[in-house]
Motif scaffolding. Structure first.
Motif, PDB file in Angstrom:
ATOM      1  N   ARG A 179       0.833  -1.216   0.000  1.00 18.74           N
ATOM      2  CA  ARG A 179       0.000   0.000   0.000  1.00 18.74           C
ATOM      3  C   ARG A 179       0.861   1.258   0.000  1.00 18.74           C
ATOM      4  O   ARG A 179       0.517   2.265  -0.620  1.00 18.74           O
ATOM      5  CB  ARG A 179      -0.925   0.019   1.219  1.00 18.74           C
ATOM      6  CG  ARG A 179      -2.075  -0.974   1.151  1.00 18.74           C
ATOM      7  CD  ARG A 179      -3.049  -0.767   2.315  1.00 18.74           C
ATOM      8  NE  ARG A 179      -4.114  -1.750   2.278  1.00 18.74           N
ATOM      9  CZ  ARG A 179      -4.071  -2.920   2.904  1.00 18.74           C
ATOM     10  NH1 ARG A 179      -2.986  -3.230   3.629  1.00 18.74           N
ATOM     11  NH2 ARG A 179      -5.061  -3.765   2.826  1.00 18.74           N
ATOM     12  N   SER A 180       1.978   1.200   0.690  1.00 19.59           N
ATOM     13  CA  SER A 180       2.824   2.391   0.867  1.00 19.59           C
ATOM     14  C   SER A 180       3.783   2.635  -0.296  1.00 19.59           C
ATOM     15  O   SER A 180       4.073   3.793  -0.621  1.00 19.59           O
ATOM     16  CB  SER A 180       3.633   2.253   2.162  1.00 19.59           C
ATOM     17  OG  SER A 180       2.775   2.100   3.278  1.00 19.59           O
ATOM     18  N   TYR A 181       4.273   1.551  -0.941  1.00 24.51           N
ATOM     19  CA  TYR A 181       5.366   1.720  -1.891  1.00 24.51           C
ATOM     20  C   TYR A 181       5.120   1.176  -3.292  1.00 24.51           C
ATOM     21  O   TYR A 181       5.798   1.600  -4.234  1.00 24.51           O
ATOM     22  CB  TYR A 181       6.638   1.070  -1.333  1.00 24.51           C
ATOM     23  CG  TYR A 181       7.101   1.655  -0.027  1.00 24.51           C
ATOM     24  CD1 TYR A 181       7.737   2.894   0.017  1.00 24.51           C
ATOM     25  CD2 TYR A 181       6.880   0.983   1.173  1.00 24.51           C
ATOM     26  CE1 TYR A 181       8.159   3.451   1.219  1.00 24.51           C
ATOM     27  CE2 TYR A 181       7.303   1.526   2.384  1.00 24.51           C
ATOM     28  CZ  TYR A 181       7.927   2.763   2.406  1.00 24.51           C
ATOM     29  OH  TYR A 181       8.339   3.308   3.592  1.00 24.51           O
ATOM     30  N   SER A 182       4.189   0.232  -3.447  1.00 24.31           N
ATOM     31  CA  SER A 182       4.019  -0.380  -4.774  1.00 24.31           C
ATOM     32  C   SER A 182       3.518   0.638  -5.785  1.00 24.31           C
ATOM     33  O   SER A 182       2.627   1.442  -5.495  1.00 24.31           O
ATOM     34  CB  SER A 182       3.046  -1.558  -4.712  1.00 24.31           C
ATOM     35  OG  SER A 182       2.888  -2.136  -5.995  1.00 24.31           O
ATOM     36  N   GLN A 183       4.064   0.574  -6.995  1.00 26.17           N
ATOM     37  CA  GLN A 183       3.663   1.492  -8.063  1.00 26.17           C
ATOM     38  C   GLN A 183       2.657   0.860  -9.026  1.00 26.17           C
ATOM     39  O   GLN A 183       2.336   1.452 -10.049  1.00 26.17           O
ATOM     40  CB  GLN A 183       4.915   1.972  -8.811  1.00 26.17           C
ATOM     41  CG  GLN A 183       5.788   2.884  -7.953  1.00 26.17           C
ATOM     42  CD  GLN A 183       7.089   3.256  -8.608  1.00 26.17           C
ATOM     43  OE1 GLN A 183       8.038   2.458  -8.637  1.00 26.17           O
ATOM     44  NE2 GLN A 183       7.164   4.456  -9.143  1.00 26.17           N
ATOM     45  N   ASP A 184       2.175  -0.340  -8.677  1.00 26.52           N
ATOM     46  CA  ASP A 184       1.004  -0.892  -9.349  1.00 26.52           C
ATOM     47  C   ASP A 184      -0.197  -0.329  -8.601  1.00 26.52           C
ATOM     48  O   ASP A 184      -0.656  -0.900  -7.606  1.00 26.52           O
ATOM     49  CB  ASP A 184       1.021  -2.418  -9.294  1.00 26.52           C
ATOM     50  CG  ASP A 184      -0.202  -3.038  -9.955  1.00 26.52           C
ATOM     51  OD1 ASP A 184      -1.081  -2.290 -10.426  1.00 26.52           O
ATOM     52  OD2 ASP A 184      -0.288  -4.282  -9.996  1.00 26.52           O
ATOM     53  N   VAL A 185      -0.692   0.819  -9.069  1.00 30.71           N
ATOM     54  CA  VAL A 185      -1.652   1.612  -8.301  1.00 30.71           C
ATOM     55  C   VAL A 185      -2.898   0.821  -7.921  1.00 30.71           C
ATOM     56  O   VAL A 185      -3.360   0.880  -6.775  1.00 30.71           O
ATOM     57  CB  VAL A 185      -2.055   2.875  -9.100  1.00 30.71           C
ATOM     58  CG1 VAL A 185      -3.090   3.673  -8.334  1.00 30.71           C
ATOM     59  CG2 VAL A 185      -0.830   3.725  -9.387  1.00 30.71           C
ATOM     60  N   GLN A 186      -3.429   0.057  -8.869  1.00 31.57           N
ATOM     61  CA  GLN A 186      -4.681  -0.645  -8.604  1.00 31.57           C
ATOM     62  C   GLN A 186      -4.515  -1.708  -7.519  1.00 31.57           C
ATOM     63  O   GLN A 186      -5.291  -1.756  -6.567  1.00 31.57           O
ATOM     64  CB  GLN A 186      -5.212  -1.293  -9.883  1.00 31.57           C
ATOM     65  CG  GLN A 186      -6.589  -1.939  -9.692  1.00 31.57           C
ATOM     66  CD  GLN A 186      -7.189  -2.415 -11.009  1.00 31.57           C
ATOM     67  OE1 GLN A 186      -6.605  -2.215 -12.072  1.00 31.57           O
ATOM     68  NE2 GLN A 186      -8.327  -3.053 -10.935  1.00 31.57           N
ATOM     69  N   SER A 187      -3.502  -2.561  -7.635  1.00 29.59           N
ATOM     70  CA  SER A 187      -3.345  -3.611  -6.632  1.00 29.59           C
ATOM     71  C   SER A 187      -2.818  -3.050  -5.310  1.00 29.59           C
ATOM     72  O   SER A 187      -3.080  -3.626  -4.243  1.00 29.59           O
ATOM     73  CB  SER A 187      -2.408  -4.715  -7.144  1.00 29.59           C
ATOM     74  OG  SER A 187      -1.067  -4.279  -7.181  1.00 29.59           O
TER      75      SER A 187
END
Length: 458
Positions: free
Chosen positions: A214-222
């Motif tokens: 939630r904090s760092y992933s750049q796959d916005v949807q997941s």
């Protein structure tokens, strides 16, 4: 668009999942052969429209009942014709629907709070209806699978259009594109790999994986779902991702690995046959100025090949050099995205990407543009070389210029007539009873046959 107030969501779900005091929702509103349709079925579908942000109309419940009647007829015929769907298809559709509902509600916990039950329980409840919907869709495909149109059919269809109703098509262009994405060196990529490695180490040390996603992933949807991708099979993800997901055991965290999207850290949650439920963290490398300079130099050299020495044609250059998988094997020609099924290359000028349109507007037919710096919706930059193959001015539809699209419309018309004829035949053969509350619906008037009307009267 994604956010709903708590009060609104409560009203939606209280309509969907009312308790015993609202048993009026469970009265039978329709009978189709051996199947029944409950008021609660209609209310559930109605609430889903609201949850999806679709504007509801006074006649929506009438239309929903009509949809349910047609679905029951198709599903009953599917039994006779041995038309089925695989359980994994049902699983995938249930999972897709649940992911979407969780997204709309703001997460799984909030969805379960509104449902008043676990998502596992709710998935079991909707499974039968989803299976029936998939079977009905497959049955309708079977009804129309042999439908095709000949050139004579297209001409007959076009000649039958009243002269004052012949459509006018806007100005259209055929545009070729060679897309050159900047390529980072191993050294330039290293800082992004290190960031992904650091997040993996934190997850291995005990930090909650979902929180990191939630904090760092750049796959916005997941990322909104803690990196959760739901269940997927071997054909749904890129090969590197699939290979890693199917190699891990439940609970295992992968090493950092790379795909075309960037660097991933993956955790398998559950294995179920040939499906995996996993979540991931994606770190996407940015584009450096040095990478852009190298990209520009490559684009310039391709432009020189095409216009100076003319040692290669645009189609071959696109196939050999372009990084756009959608167009490189199509001679570089862009596809009309509003008409993907026909794969037509004629694109209305008002539907072109504004950055592309501004360049094409200055070009002559047959001309190739100098490399253009393009910025995607995700902010990524790349260079593109454009080719204007043709321009068609606005005009009234005619068979000579517009046969492919007229063929598509004629085929769609024939499919619709085939389906309508099938339903008309089944309507006369099948006992259909509609509750008095719905018998005044215009959409249902043709379904209320004399026998059903007589039995519906007190």
């Amino acid at each position: 668009m994604r956010k709903f107030g708590i009060a609104v969501l409560f009203l939606i779900f209280s309509t969907l999942f009312a308790g015993a005091q609202q048993r009026v929702l469970d009265k039978v509103v329709g009978v189709v052969g051996s199947s029944i349709i409950l008021q609660s079925d209609i209310e559930s579908l109605y609430a889903q429209y609201q949850l999806n942000g679709i504007q509801v109309t006074p006649t929506l419940k009438c239309n929903l009942l009509q949809q349910q009647i047609t679905q029951k007829l198709l599903a009953q015929q599917a039994v006779i014709d041995s038309v089925t769907v695989k359980e994994e298809e049902v699983d995938n559709e249930v999972d897709r629907k649940m992911r979407y509902m969780e997204q709309r509600a703001g997460g799984r916990d909030k969805l379960e709070q509104f449902l008043g039950r676990s998502t596992i329980q709710y998935k079991d409840e909707i499974r039968a209806d989803i299976r029936e919907s998939l079977v009905a869709s497959r049955m309708q495909q079977k009804i129309t699978e042999k439908v095709n149109v000949t050139p004579q059919d297209v001409k007959k269809y076009f000649d039958a259009i009243p002269k004052d109703s012949i459509p006018t098509y806007n100005k259209e262009v055929e545009v070729g594109v060679i897309v050159l994405n900047p390529v980072l060196s191993k050294e330039e990529k290293e800082e992004y790999r290190r960031k992904a490695e650091d997040l993996r180490n934190r997850a291995k040390a005990g930090t909650d994986f979902g929180l990191l996603a939630r904090s760092y992933s750049q796959d916005v949807q997941s990322a909104l779902e803690g990196g959760d991708l739901g269940f997927f099979d071997r054909g749904q993800m890129v090969k590197e991702f699939t290979a890693m997901a199917f190699k891990l055991k439940a609970g295992e965290i992968s090493p950092v690995f790379e795909t075309d999207f960037g660097f991933h850290v993956l955790q398998v949650i559950e294995r179920r046959g040939e499906q995996v439920h996993a979540r991931h963290i994606l770190i996407m490398p940015g584009v450096t100025e040095d990478a852009l300079k190298r990209d520009k130099a490559k684009a310039d050299s391709i432009y020189t090949l095409l216009t100076g020495n003319k040692k290669i044609d645009f189609s071959s250059a696109a196939s050999f050099y372009s990084d756009d998988k959608e167009t490189k094997f199509n001679g570089g020609m862009m596809i009309n995205l509003e008409n993907v099924q026909t794969r037509t290359t004629y694109i209305p000028t008002d539907k072109l990407d504004p950055q592309i349109a501004s360049v094409v507007d200055t070009m002559k037919v047959g001309e190739i543009s100098k490399p253009v710096l393009y910025t995607g919706q995700d902010g990524k930059k790349s260079y593109r070389v454009l080719y204007l193959k043709s321009v068609t001015d606005a005009h009234k539809a005619n068979l000579a210029q517009d046969f492919p699209r007229l063929k598509e419309v004629a085929n769609e018309d024939k499919i619709n007539r085939t389906v309508s004829q099938w339903f008309e035949k089944k309507r006369k053969e099948t006992f259909i009873r509609i509750d008095a509350e719905y018998q005044t619906c215009p959409a249902l008037s043709s379904w209320v046959n004399a026998n059903a009307t007589a039995q519906a009267k007190p």
